[in-house]
Each structure stands twice: as structure tokens, then as C-alpha cells.
Enzyme design. Structure first.
Site, mmCIF file in Angstrom:
data_model
loop_
_atom_site.group_PDB
_atom_site.id
_atom_site.type_symbol
_atom_site.label_atom_id
_atom_site.label_comp_id
_atom_site.label_asym_id
_atom_site.label_seq_id
_atom_site.Cartn_x
_atom_site.Cartn_y
_atom_site.Cartn_z
ATOM 1 N N LYS A 46 1.166 -1.029 0.078
ATOM 2 C CA LYS A 46 -0.037 -0.078 0.108
ATOM 3 C C LYS A 46 0.941 1.530 0.200
ATOM 4 O O LYS A 46 1.919 1.508 0.591
ATOM 5 C CB LYS A 46 -0.974 0.044 1.771
ATOM 6 C CG LYS A 46 -1.754 1.379 1.767
ATOM 7 C CD LYS A 46 -2.964 1.504 0.166
ATOM 8 C CE LYS A 46 -3.467 3.363 0.590
ATOM 9 N NZ LYS A 46 -4.348 3.513 -0.458
ATOM 10 N N CYS A 131 -2.541 9.962 -5.936
ATOM 11 C CA CYS A 131 -3.326 9.870 -5.016
ATOM 12 C C CYS A 131 -4.197 11.182 -5.357
ATOM 13 O O CYS A 131 -4.518 12.037 -5.237
ATOM 14 C CB CYS A 131 -3.038 10.129 -4.326
ATOM 15 S SG CYS A 131 -4.684 9.484 -2.341
HETATM 16 O O1 RRO Z 1 -5.920 5.972 -0.243
HETATM 17 C C1 RRO Z 1 -6.272 6.024 -1.063
HETATM 18 O O2 RRO Z 1 -7.165 6.575 -1.534
HETATM 19 C C2 RRO Z 1 -6.158 5.759 -3.178
HETATM 20 C C3 RRO Z 1 -4.398 6.496 -3.195
HETATM 21 BR BR1 RRO Z 1 -3.538 6.625 -2.461
HETATM 22 C C4 RRO Z 1 -4.607 5.483 -4.729
HETATM 23 O O3 RRO Z 1 -3.372 6.215 -4.933
HETATM 24 N N1 RRO Z 1 -5.064 5.183 -5.435
HETATM 25 C C5 RRO Z 1 -6.606 4.943 -4.912
HETATM 26 O O4 RRO Z 1 -7.587 5.198 -6.170
HETATM 27 N N2 RRO Z 1 -6.958 5.630 -4.015
#
Ligand code: RRO
Length: 312
Positions: A46, A131
Site C-alpha cells: 500500500k 493519489c
Molecule cells: O488511498 C487512497 O485513497 C488511494 C490512493 Br493513495 C491512490 O493512489 N489511488 C486510489 O484510488 N486511492
């Protein structure tokens, strides 16, 4: 017919091209181990920040018939947790480990990359430039000048091969501008296309309501909604980044979509929404389907068709 699904890239050997998309089944060691012990050929963590984060309020993920919407808000156990995992990882077992980094500031990314460089581990960083779910924070990947500056500074502190996770682009001029930025960095060895399509809105007609809580329902789209956009990004960056690898991500539910991504030029492919919904059994199923499709077409290895998409 024997079909060989193996992939060699970045000096790594993978038994097949499949692994998880960052964000899915990779927040805790238990989840990472679920991926590692599945039919996936690599593992990615993650996206992490220097400190742990709880992320956005729930509900923050919702699946629909056509895919998913999420606004997780970067919940993660913190960089040191994933570094510990990387330190104890059984690299010799032949499944490469990728560490996704997503600092809230450039300095946070530089701090994590410097630390990772000092740790001298065989894992590879994938820096998340995309993100979409941090309220008030635009995606870095849409600011070409800021990307150039960030990559310049990151390449100064981290000299090994690394990659970036890109947002989807929607205009040929933007593909070309981003490619020009990326081509200036020889140590940037791969790009992963695509992150979710940012700030979609899913509506539940019965409840006359949004389906996730953060940002009044806006969130990143994944799954079948995004397949054509993902394929366009893979194909365009495959053409525009000679000598670099493109990792395909977006809308892979079966061997057919995995085949499409590789035909568009992907070296390897990541499974996101489908993995979230189906669990780690998705890897073996998709591999079986890809193998059967290749056998049907008479292809013995991925190189036989990778990047060979025909135009009319
Ligand atoms: O954690 C998120 O909300 C998230 C991330 Br970091 C990302 O790069 N892409 C996404 O769809 N959700």
C-alpha cells in the site's frame, strides 16, 4: 501447447506477469502475505507515508456492477512498517517486492527514498504521483512542472531503478508532455498506468444518495469503468517511453483484459478492483484464462504479442 508466462525485466524474473495493484490486499503483513503466497508473481505494498494514517471516514469504498469507487485517503501503517516487511521479505523465493511511496509532501518522499537507499534492499520503489483522494490536494501527476522538479530531487537521493504510478491522461498533448518529463530520468525504469480515474461520482437511485462518505461522494474509479482509459495510457506511454517498462493496471477481470494490456505494451499487469472483490484466487483464474487464450491463438510466450496491437 506449452505456454510460458514468465517475464524478465529490471533484472528480475517473474513466473508470470500478474501482481496486486497498490492499495488492494497490501496494507497489513497478513494481506501482503496473502498476495505473496498466491499465484501472483510479485507483491506491491500500500502507498505509505512516513507516519501511519487512518485515512478518510467510512464508507470509503463501494463496488458496483461496472467497477468500484474509493476515497480511502491513504490509510497505511507507515513507512517503517513496510520497510520492516521489506527487510524480512524472502526475495530468494523469486517474487519481487515493490514498495509504494506516497509522501504528503516532496520532502516526505525524499526522506523515505533516502532511507530506502541507505537500507540497500532488493525491493523497488513505485512512487505514487497520483493519489486522487486527499481533500484539498491536487494530483501531482497533473502538474508537469512539479513532476519534473520532484523527479529531479528524487533522482538525486535515490540512484537505483525506480518507477512511478501515473494518473490517467486524456489528451495526446498531455501524454507527450508527461513523456518528455519522464524521459529525462534514466533511473526511472517503469511507469504504472493507471491509478484510478479521479473524482467520479456514483449515485444510488433507490437511496438518492452518494455511496461513499468522503468528499461528498467523489472518489477514484476502478474496474471495468476504466479499462479503455487504462489501455490508452499503456499504449501511448509504451510508444512514448522507449527503453522504459509500462505496468498495466485498470479493468483487468479476466485473461482477456490481461491480454489486452500486454498487447498494448504492458510488461506486467496489476489487479485492483477484481482482487478486492474476488480475493487472491483471482490470480490463478486470470492466469489460467490468459494461458488458454494464448494457446488458442498459438502464442507460446508474452513476447510473441506484447506491444503488437494493430491499428487500422
Ligand atoms: O488511498 C487512497 O485513497 C488511494 C490512493 Br493513495 C491512490 O493512489 N489511488 C486510489 O484510488 N486511492
Amino acid at each position: 501447447m506449452h505456454v510460458d508466462l514468465s517475464v524478465s525485466w529490471l533484472g528480475l524474473a517473474m513466473a508470470n506477469p500478474l501482481y496486486n495493484a497498490s492499495g488492494v490486499m497490501c496494507r497489513s503483513v497478513a494481506e501482503l502475505e496473502q498476495v505473496r503466497t498466491s499465484a501472483a508473481a510479485a507483491v506491491i505494498t500500500k502507498s505509505c507515508t512516513p507516519q501511519p494514517r487512518t485515512g478518510n471516514p467510512e464508507p470509503r469504498y463501494c463496488a458496483t456492477a461496472l467497477g468500484s469507487i474509493n476515497s480511502m485517503g491513504l490509510p497505511n501503517a507507515g513507512y517503517p512498517y513496510y520497510l520492516d516487511y521489506a527487510r524480512s521479505y524472502p526475495y530468494a523465493a523469486g517474487k519481487p517486492l515493490f514498495l509504494s511511496l506516497s509522501g504528503m509532501t516532496l520532502q516526505e518522499n525524499l526522506d523515505m527514498l533516502s532511507d530506502l537507499a541507505a537500507a540497500q534492499l532488493p525491493c523497488l520503489p513505485e512512487v505514487n504521483l497520483s493519489c486522487p483522494n486527499l481533500p484539498g490536494k491536487p494530483q501531482l501527476g497533473y502538474d508537469f512542472q512539479a513532476c519534473h522538479e520532484a523527479l529531479t530531487q528524487m533522482a538525486r537521493v535515490y540512484h537505483g531503478p525506480f518507477g512511478v504510478k501515473l494518473p490517467p491522461y486524456f489528451d495526446p498533448v498531455h501524454f507527450a508532455r508527461m513523456a518528455a518529463v519522464l524521459n529525462a530520468f534514466p533511473a526511472l525504469r517503469f511507469v504504472t498506468c493507471i491509478n484510478s480515474i479521479g473524482n467520479g461520482l456514483v449515485i444510488d437511485v433507490d437511496r438518492e444518495s452518494v455511496v461513499i462518505k468522503p468528499k461528498d461522494g467523489l472518489g477514484g474509479l476502478g474496474g471495468s469503468y476504466v479499462l479503455p482509459t487504462a489501455l490508452a495510457n499503456v499504449r501511448e506511454f509504451y510508444r512514448l517511453l522507449p527503453g522504459k517498462h509500462v505496468v498495466g493496471c485498470g479493468g483487468i477481470n479476466s485473461g482477456r483484459e490481461a491480454f489486452m494490456h500486454i498487447l498494448a505494451g504492458a510488461t506486467a499487469v496489476q489487479i485492483g478492483t477484481c482482487l478486492y472483490e474476488e480475493g487472491e484466487g483471482a490470480f490463478a483464474r486470470i492466469l489460467d484464462e490468459l494461458r488458454a487464450l494464448m494457446a488458442h491463438k498459438g502464442y507460446q510466450r508474452l513476447d510473441d504479442f506484447r506491444g503488437k496491437l494493430k491499428t487500422l
